[in-house]
Write a protein that holds these residues in place. Structure first.
Motif, short mmCIF file in Angstrom:
data_model
loop_
_atom_site.label_atom_id
_atom_site.label_comp_id
_atom_site.label_asym_id
_atom_site.label_seq_id
_atom_site.Cartn_x
_atom_site.Cartn_y
_atom_site.Cartn_z
N LEU A 162 0.83 -1.20 0.00
CA LEU A 162 0.00 0.00 0.00
C LEU A 162 0.87 1.26 0.00
CD1 LEU A 162 -2.84 -0.95 2.54
CD2 LEU A 162 -2.93 -0.95 0.04
N LEU A 163 1.87 1.28 0.88
CA LEU A 163 2.76 2.44 0.94
C LEU A 163 3.57 2.58 -0.35
CD1 LEU A 163 4.08 2.22 4.62
CD2 LEU A 163 2.51 3.92 3.69
N GLY A 164 4.10 1.44 -0.84
CA GLY A 164 4.89 1.48 -2.06
C GLY A 164 4.08 1.89 -3.27
N GLY A 165 2.87 1.33 -3.40
CA GLY A 165 2.01 1.68 -4.52
C GLY A 165 1.59 3.14 -4.48
N TRP A 166 1.28 3.65 -3.27
CA TRP A 166 0.90 5.06 -3.14
C TRP A 166 2.07 5.96 -3.51
CZ3 TRP A 166 1.95 9.66 -0.76
CH2 TRP A 166 0.91 10.60 -0.72
N ALA A 167 3.28 5.57 -3.09
CA ALA A 167 4.46 6.37 -3.43
C ALA A 167 4.71 6.39 -4.93
CB ALA A 167 5.68 5.82 -2.69
N ASP A 168 4.50 5.26 -5.61
CA ASP A 168 4.69 5.21 -7.06
C ASP A 168 3.67 6.10 -7.78
OD1 ASP A 168 6.92 3.59 -7.48
OD2 ASP A 168 5.76 1.75 -7.21
N ARG A 169 2.45 6.16 -7.24
CA ARG A 169 1.40 6.97 -7.88
C ARG A 169 1.53 8.46 -7.57
NH1 ARG A 169 -1.61 2.69 -5.87
NH2 ARG A 169 -2.46 4.01 -4.21
N ARG A 176 9.24 11.97 3.49
CA ARG A 176 8.08 12.42 4.25
C ARG A 176 7.21 11.23 4.65
NH1 ARG A 176 4.60 16.86 1.34
NH2 ARG A 176 6.67 17.85 1.40
N ILE A 177 7.05 10.29 3.73
CA ILE A 177 6.26 9.08 4.04
C ILE A 177 6.97 8.27 5.12
CG2 ILE A 177 5.21 7.02 3.06
CD1 ILE A 177 5.34 8.37 0.32
N VAL A 178 8.29 8.16 5.01
CA VAL A 178 9.07 7.41 6.00
C VAL A 178 8.91 8.01 7.39
CG1 VAL A 178 11.41 6.81 6.73
CG2 VAL A 178 10.75 6.53 4.34
N ASN A 179 9.04 9.31 7.51
CA ASN A 179 8.99 9.93 8.83
C ASN A 179 7.59 9.90 9.43
OD1 ASN A 179 11.55 10.45 9.63
ND2 ASN A 179 11.58 12.61 9.05
N LEU A 180 6.57 9.99 8.62
CA LEU A 180 5.21 9.85 9.15
C LEU A 180 4.99 8.44 9.69
CD1 LEU A 180 3.10 11.82 6.50
CD2 LEU A 180 3.51 12.45 8.90
N SER A 181 5.51 7.45 8.99
CA SER A 181 5.40 6.06 9.45
C SER A 181 6.14 5.86 10.76
CB SER A 181 5.95 5.11 8.38
OG SER A 181 5.21 5.20 7.18
N LEU A 182 7.34 6.42 10.85
CA LEU A 182 8.13 6.26 12.07
C LEU A 182 7.50 7.01 13.25
CD1 LEU A 182 11.80 6.55 10.74
CD2 LEU A 182 10.52 4.49 11.32
N ALA A 183 6.91 8.16 12.98
CA ALA A 183 6.29 8.93 14.07
C ALA A 183 5.11 8.16 14.68
CB ALA A 183 5.82 10.28 13.55
N PHE A 184 4.30 7.54 13.84
CA PHE A 184 3.17 6.74 14.35
C PHE A 184 3.69 5.54 15.13
CE2 PHE A 184 -0.61 3.88 13.19
CZ PHE A 184 -1.31 4.29 14.32
N SER A 185 4.74 4.90 14.62
CA SER A 185 5.32 3.75 15.31
C SER A 185 5.89 4.15 16.67
CB SER A 185 6.43 3.12 14.45
OG SER A 185 5.92 2.68 13.22
N LEU A 186 6.50 5.31 16.74
CA LEU A 186 7.08 5.79 17.99
C LEU A 186 6.00 5.95 19.06
CD1 LEU A 186 9.37 6.94 19.72
CD2 LEU A 186 8.94 9.17 18.65
N ALA A 187 4.87 6.52 18.69
CA ALA A 187 3.79 6.72 19.65
C ALA A 187 3.29 5.38 20.20
CB ALA A 187 2.64 7.48 19.00
#
Length: 402
Positions: free
Chosen positions: A61-68, A76-87
């Motif tokens: 899902l993340l890879g396909g969205w990034a390609d589109r 930006r996608i990486v850091n949003l993912s890491l921020a949610f994981s951190l919480a």
């Protein structure tokens, strides 16, 4: 946009080091952590499998969205993912008494967002590599392995003095550091489409797999190979306990294992310069992964288990850079992010799921029969051998293609 190639190379090496040190803090001692929280081997296997399944679902899902949406920087996608994981990780740390279902939910989020960020980081490097910037990906991956190794040693001391729960706090700190490193990494500029040329649209996952049987067969080979090799690290504590070892030896074993991946990345780069294809290097990595399982199965003592760890150099140490280059050479440019994601799904995703379930079940059966970890190791060797044979078939099939 002018790019300082040397600085960018060093920044990516730092990214790899930060990610794998962070990953060590949440992954290397996860079996020990879950054991202290009262879970059985089978339950631990399910929890690790759940984490991997989440990656299987979210990575495409993340890879396909990034390609589109190539205009959105991958960082930006990486850091949003890491921020949610951190919480979620902090929540998991604050409530050590949570039961199986809440723990499974935590592992879903960590697998779905923290681990899924890694193939996007790979794609961040590949974007620059394809524009001619000489990022030394294999060296970066090797330094990442060294960072994992060093982190495991310090985490071992930390777990011995403050308890294994304290590793979760280190994980949170390292995640903040990694987010800072990602934030300062430059975004690769998106080149404008040639005048009069139609847009090149990314293909669906099904189209990628059905149009490239060689790529699909290699993914299946990697799935089986990683099913056999990932339990050798995820459940290494059980292998050591079967020979009279414990967490003290686990830190040293993990250090020897991960530090061997740095010379593996150097060997990979030299073989690439000599013209050895990424498909052959993948085959080599699967061969040595199966041999490592066999060496652990035959090891008579903790000392021999430690001596077997450097086989990681030409096993998993060779696998990661070889797999990234294999995707880059086998998948169209418009599908690169999704291709790297499919590789991550087949290897650490599905391979992690099947390996964890297989290991958890065979460990419980082996211990009940008085065989210790031998049944798990035998299953790992069989899976690794099957993956090696399929990889050989994929390479031979590729030669016959016009």
């Amino acid at each position: 946009m002018t790019v300082d190639a040397k600085r960018l190379d060093l920044q990516y090496i730092a990214l790899q080091a930060g990610f794998w040190a962070m990953f060590a803090a949440i992954c290397a001692y996860q079996a020990s952590l879950l054991q202290t929280r009262g879970f059985t081997n089978s339950q631990i296997g399910v929890l690790i499998a759940v984490r991997c399944l989440a990656g299987i679902f979210f990575q495409p899902l993340l890879g396909g969205w990034a390609d589109r949406h190539p205009q959105v920087p991958l960082k930006r996608i990486v850091n949003l993912s890491l921020a949610f994981s951190l919480a979620v990780s902090l929540f998991f740390t604050a409530l050590p008494g949570m039961g199986f279902a809440p723990t499974a939910l935590v592992f879903v989020i960590l697998g779905g967002f923290e681990i899924s960020a890694y193939p996007l980081m790979d794609a961040m490097a590949v974007q620059f590599i394809r524009t001619g910037v000489p990022i030394r990906y294999s060296l970066g991956r090797g330094v990442g392995s060294l960072a994992y190794a060093v982190a495991c040693v310090f985490l071992g001391f930390q777990a011995g003095r403050f308890g294994v729960e304290s590793t979760l706090l280190t994980h949170a700190v390292l995640m903040v550091v990694e987010m800072a490193l990602v934030g300062v990494f430059p975004a690769c500029p998106v080149p404008p489409a040639p005048a009069g040329a139609g847009a090149i649209h990314p293909h669906s996952t099904r189209e990628i797999l059905t149009s490239n049987p060689r790529f699909s067969l290699m993914l299946l080979a990697i799935l089986l190979g990683l099913t056999g090799v990932l339990p050798l690290s995820n459940f290494l504590i059980n292998v050591l306990q079967a020979k009279g070892g414990g967490e003290e030896q686990l830190g040293l074993a993990l250090f020897l294992m991960a530090s061997a991946e740095l010379p593996g990345s150097i060997v990979f780069a030299k073989l690439r310069r000599r013209g050895v294809g990424s498909d052959r290097l993948l085959l080599l990595s699967l061969v040595f992964s199966a041999l490592k399982g066999l060496a652990l199965l035959l090891a008579p003592s903790v000392g021999f288990i430690l001596l077997a760890q450097p086989l990681q150099m030409l096993g998993y140490g060779m696998f990661t850079p070889a797999s990234v280059y294999f995707v880059s050479e086998s998948v169209p440019e418009a599908d690169q992010v999704k291709g790297q994601t499919l590789m991550m799904v087949a290897s650490n995703g599905l391979g992690g799921v099947l390996g964890s379930l297989l290991a958890g079940r065979t460990l419980d059966l082996g211990q009940a029969a008085g065989a210790g970890a031998s049944w798990m190791l035998l299953a790992c060797v069989l899976c690794g051998t099957a993956g090696t044979l399929l990889a050989l078939l994929a390479i031979r099939g590729g030669r016959k293609a016009p």
